[in-house]
Structure formats: structure tokens, C-alpha cells
Design an enzyme around this catalytic site. Structure first.
Site, short mmCIF file in Angstrom:
data_model
loop_
_atom_site.label_atom_id
_atom_site.label_comp_id
_atom_site.label_asym_id
_atom_site.label_seq_id
_atom_site.Cartn_x
_atom_site.Cartn_y
_atom_site.Cartn_z
N ARG A 15 65.14 -10.34 7.75
CA ARG A 15 63.95 -11.18 7.65
C ARG A 15 63.28 -11.18 6.27
O ARG A 15 62.75 -12.21 5.84
CB ARG A 15 62.95 -10.73 8.71
CG ARG A 15 61.78 -11.67 8.92
CD ARG A 15 60.98 -11.28 10.14
NE ARG A 15 59.86 -12.15 10.37
CZ ARG A 15 59.89 -13.31 11.00
NH1 ARG A 15 61.05 -13.75 11.47
NH2 ARG A 15 58.81 -14.05 11.17
N HIS A 154 31.14 -3.73 -3.56
CA HIS A 154 30.91 -3.26 -2.19
C HIS A 154 31.06 -4.40 -1.17
O HIS A 154 30.49 -4.34 -0.09
CB HIS A 154 29.51 -2.62 -2.04
CG HIS A 154 29.18 -1.66 -3.14
ND1 HIS A 154 29.60 -0.36 -3.14
CD2 HIS A 154 28.48 -1.84 -4.29
CE1 HIS A 154 29.16 0.24 -4.24
NE2 HIS A 154 28.49 -0.64 -4.96
N SER A 284 48.28 -20.58 14.70
CA SER A 284 47.99 -19.76 15.87
C SER A 284 48.56 -20.45 17.10
O SER A 284 48.47 -21.67 17.24
CB SER A 284 46.48 -19.57 16.03
OG SER A 284 46.17 -19.01 17.30
#
Length: 478
Positions: A15, A154, A284
Site C-alpha cells: 500500500r 500555544h 467520509s
């Protein structure tokens, strides 16, 4: 074949990795390299005076690409020794040379030297692909060096940078990796012909204790394979620290690729940038609208494997006993090839993504303008001071207004009205137009455009010039 589907096959082969990298670590490549090593040994021994004929050497050369797997496998079932099985199989095709194949050598002569030769070729391919990524990032960084975007510290909005400057961070880390890989390649040495405990005793016997000839033997073999030389001392094997050092360098590339892929995943979540999305690609199975960063996610996943795998040769190197122990073998057969195959898959994805990254300038600008009033407060404060304001009083007023504007955005879901608040505050003495003039995003990117150009000129271009681009296969399975 259907029978292949009834047994485990590594996804690295089926793959992720390219056919070029898979061939380097194939059985055919391994055993033909053994043949080449036996030829190199015979040629060197003949040159140094042993009774070996040109006819024997030519016979070996003519048959070097023939690997009789069936004969070798049948023989190994009898003698339980892989090297002697292939000596036997090669000898069947080279009957005149049979008596001098593997003369004076131990198994590690073919095993260890082949391992280094294959790592050399794999490193060269890895460098080629990493430089291709650098070439893609260079083009992208230069194109977007002037486009302001929010910086993040951050993972919170910070001072502005540019889209191209951010890409230069990815580029510089990879440049460090290429320099490290180049150094590993330049320093790479084969084992040579060291014998069973590294003393070269068998070759001393062959050459009647002529140390010059025994030492010269190593030099001739190294030159044959285009490496810088043979290791100066060894036990039966080359030091396993070589494997540990090389996989540590591969881990470095994986770390850089993972940093890039995580940044891309976040940027795609923000809607600022994304991987290109093919026309018929499905994001999806449940949510048809989804455009998932699946290639970046795969980089993150494979990089995690390479980083962890780099511990294998480190532990192996730490646990070798005296002149040799065999607990390295099974681990080494898996960990070293798989590190290269997995990183090859990573680089294929990295090349693919960076060749066609999608940028959404309007989303980027909207995110800037949402936060820029906060970022611009220092400049606004300085303008107010120039008009006679008190710096400390202005600072306190900005602090109050900023907190109120933040609450309006976060608690109430409304727009950022900090500019209107400051314009309405007589303490500042600034009109809305004067405040907005201090909010051109390009005023807040510092030297970002220049830094991009300097990095390209001083660091990236010399690397690319050292490695002219070749036709590299990067087809990936989505």
C-alpha cells in the site's frame, strides 16, 4: 495471486512504499548483491596474486543476475545455512568458479556488506525524495511569502506571519534532515573482508601473512561498490551503531514530516489551507460533505511508526556481546527495511500534498481581521502617545476595552468591536479612520518575506543544486 490474499502481507509493501524502494529490499536485489560481492572478492584476490582465472570471474559475471531460488531453498532445508545454500546454487550456474566462490570469507562478508550497500541505495532514494519536497515547498513559500496570516503560539492567535514564512519552517527542518542524511551517506563504510571475529585471520592464511595484501583487499572491494572505505575494525559484524545512526536520521525526516502534517490538519480545520481534493474523492462514508485531510493523517500515522521503530537498532547496538551475537539478526531484518519503506511512503505523500496545496485567502484574511484589533493595540497606543496621551493610562484603557470586546465575541457570539470602543474613547484622541490605518496586516509581518528569500538563497538552493531532480514515482493509494 489469490493465494497471496490468504496470508499476511505488510501494508508497507502492498500500500505505501514505492516500487523503487521495495526493489532495494527485495530478495532478488539481496542475492544478486551477494553475487556481486563474491565477484568483487574473487577479482580482488586474483589481483593480489591468488590462483583465480579470468575465465572463472567472467563466468560469475555472466551469471550474476541469476538467482536459483528453488535450488537454494532446497539446499537450505538440508544444510540449515542460507549463505552456503546460495554459494551452492550460484556454483551450479558457475561450475568453473565453484571452487573459489566465497573463498576465505564468512557469512557476514555477504550479509553485512549487502546490508550496507542496500542502505546506501535506500539513503540515496530517500534524499532524492526529500529534496523533491524541498523543491515543492520552495515554490510554495516564494509564491505566498507576502500573504499575511495569523501566527499561533500555544495554538492561540499570536502576531502575524505569512503563509510563505510558515512554509519556510517546514522547509528548514527538512533541510536540516537532508544535511544529516548526506553526512550519513558520506560516512557510510562497508564491513569489507574481516573474517569470523574481525581479525582477518583466514585472509592472512590465504596470503601467507602478507598484511599489505590483506589490507589492500578491503580497499579494492570498497572501491568496487562506490563507498568511502571499509570499517577500520570490527568483530564479525560491522558495529550495529551504524544501523542505529541511520534510523535515527530517518526518524528525523519522519519528525519533520509529522510536524508538517499536523500543521496541515489544523489549517484544514481552520479552513485556511487544505490538501487538494480529487473530483470523485469520498471524504467520509457517513458524511458526504466531509473533506478530511486523509493524506496528512497518514503521514502522521506512518511517522509515528518510523520514530518508534528507530529504537530497535539502538537497543540492538546496546546489547551486542563481544565479537558478535545473533540476537540482532531477526530484529534487523525487519526494523531496517521497514523504516525505509515507511519513510518512503511518508515522502510519497509529502511530495503529493506539497505539489498542489490549496490556499483560501479570504478565510485567512477574515481570521486576521477578527484578531487584528487586539494585535494592533500596541501600534494604536503609540499613535495615541504621539498625540499627547499618557502611555500608562492608554495601556489600562486598552486592557479594559480588549477584555470587554473578547467577552462580546466569546460569550455573546458577536463581532469584535474593539476599534469602535477605542474610537469612542476620548483618552486616545484617534478617529476610526486613523485606527484602521494602523491595521493593514502587512505592517505586522516583520521580515517574513525577506526571511523566506534568504532561506531559499542561502540554504535551500545549494541543497537542490547538489541533487538534480530525477523522475521519481510518487503514486499513492488514497
Amino acid at each position: 495471486m489469490e493465494t497471496d490474499r490468504l496470508q499476511y502481507m505488510s501494508p508497507l509493501s502492498s500500500r505505501y512504499a514505492s516500487k523503487e524502494m521495495k526493489y532495494i529490499f527485495s530478495e532478488k536485489k539481496k542475492f544478486t548483491t551477494w553475487h556481486e560481492l563474491w565477484i568483487a572478492l574473487a577479482k580482488a584476490e586474483k589481483e593480489l596474486g591468488l590462483d583465480i582465472t579470468d575465465e572463472q570471474i567472467h563466468e560469475m559475471i555472466d551469471n550474476k543476475d541469476i538467482v536459483d531460488f528453488e535450488v537454494a531453498e532446497a539446499r537450505e532445508k538440508e544444510v540449515r545455512h542460507d549463505v552456503m545454500s546460495h554459494v551452492y546454487a550460484f556454483g551450479k550456474h558457475c561450475p568453473k568458479a565453484e571452487a573459489i566462490i566465497h573463498l576465505g570469507a564468512t557469512s557476514c562478508y555477504v550479509g553485512d556488506n549487502t546490508d550496507v550497500i542496500l542502505m546506501k541505495e535506500a539513503l540515496e532514494l530517500t534524499i532524492e525524495k526529500t529534496v523533491q519536497v524541498l523543491t515543492n515547498l520552495k515554490r510554495f513559500s516564494r509564491e505566498y511569502k507576502d500573504m499575511p496570516c495569523l501566527g499561533y503560539t500555544h495554538l492561540q492567535p499570536a502576531q502575524l506571519t505569512t503563509v510563505g514564512k510558515r512554509a519556510s519552517l517546514w522547509m528548514y527542518e527538512l533541510a536540516l534532515d537532508v544535511i544529516e542524511l548526506e553526512r550519513r551517506l558520506e560516512d557510510l563504510k562497508i564491513l569489507g573482508s574481516k573474517g569470523t571475529t574481525g581479525t582477518q585471520a583466514s585472509f592472512m592464511d590465504l596470503f601467507n601473512n602478507d598484511e599489505f595484501k590483506v589490507k589492500r583487499l578491503d580497499g579494492i572491494i570498497a572501491k568496487e561498490f562506490g563507498v568511502s572505505g571499509c570499517v577500520p575494525v570490527s568483530g564479525q559484524t560491522y558495529s550495529r551503531k551504524v544501523d542505529a545512526n541511520i534510523l535515527s536520521s530517518l526518524s528525523g525526516v519522519a519528525q519533520s514530516a509529522s510536524k508538517f502534517s499536523n500543521d496541515m490538519r489544523i489549517l484544514q480545520s481552520f479552513g485556511e489551507m487544505e490538501e487538494s481534493f480529487e473530483k470523485n474523492q469520498i471524504g467520509s462514508s457517513a458524511m458526504p460533505y466531509k473533506r478530511n485531510p486523509m493524506r496528512s493523517e497518514r503521514i502522521t500515522s506512518l511517522a509515528r511508526y518510523v520514530i518508534v521503530d528507530s529504537l530497535n537498532p539502538a537497543i540492538t547496538a546496546a546489547t551486542q556481546w563481544f565479537e558478535r551475537t545473533l540476537d540482532d539478526s531477526a530484529n534487523k531484518r525487519i526494523s531496517v527495511p521497514e523504516a525505509f519503506l515507511a519513510l518512503d511512503g511518508i515522502l510519497n505523500l509529502y511530495i503529493n500534498i506539497t505539489s498542489d496545496m490549496v490556499v483560501y485567502p479570504k478565510v485567512i484574511n477574515a481570521r486576521i481581521m477578527e484578531k487584528l484589533p487586539f494585535i494592533a493595540t500596541e501600534n494604536i497606543m503609540m499613535e495615541a502617545v504621539k498625540k499627547g496621551g499618557n502611555r500608562q493610562d492608554l495601556h489600562e484603557q486598552i486592557r479594559i476595552h480588549s477584555h470587554e470586546a473578547t467577552l462580546r465575541v466569546k460569550r455573546d457570539g458577536l463581532n469584535n468591536d474593539l476599534v469602535d470602543r477605542i474610537a469612542a474613547d476620548e483618552t486616545f484622541g484617534l478617529s476610526r479612520e486613523e485606527i484602521l490605518s494602523a491595521m493593514d496586516p502587512i505592517l505586522y509581518v516583520g521580515r517574513s518575506p525577506s526571511q523566506v528569500e534568504e532561506l531559499i538563497t542561502e540554504v535551500i538552493d545549494p541543497i537542490i543544486e547538489r541533487h538534480p531532480q530525477k523522475n521519481i514515482e510518487t503514486e499513492i493509494n488514497l
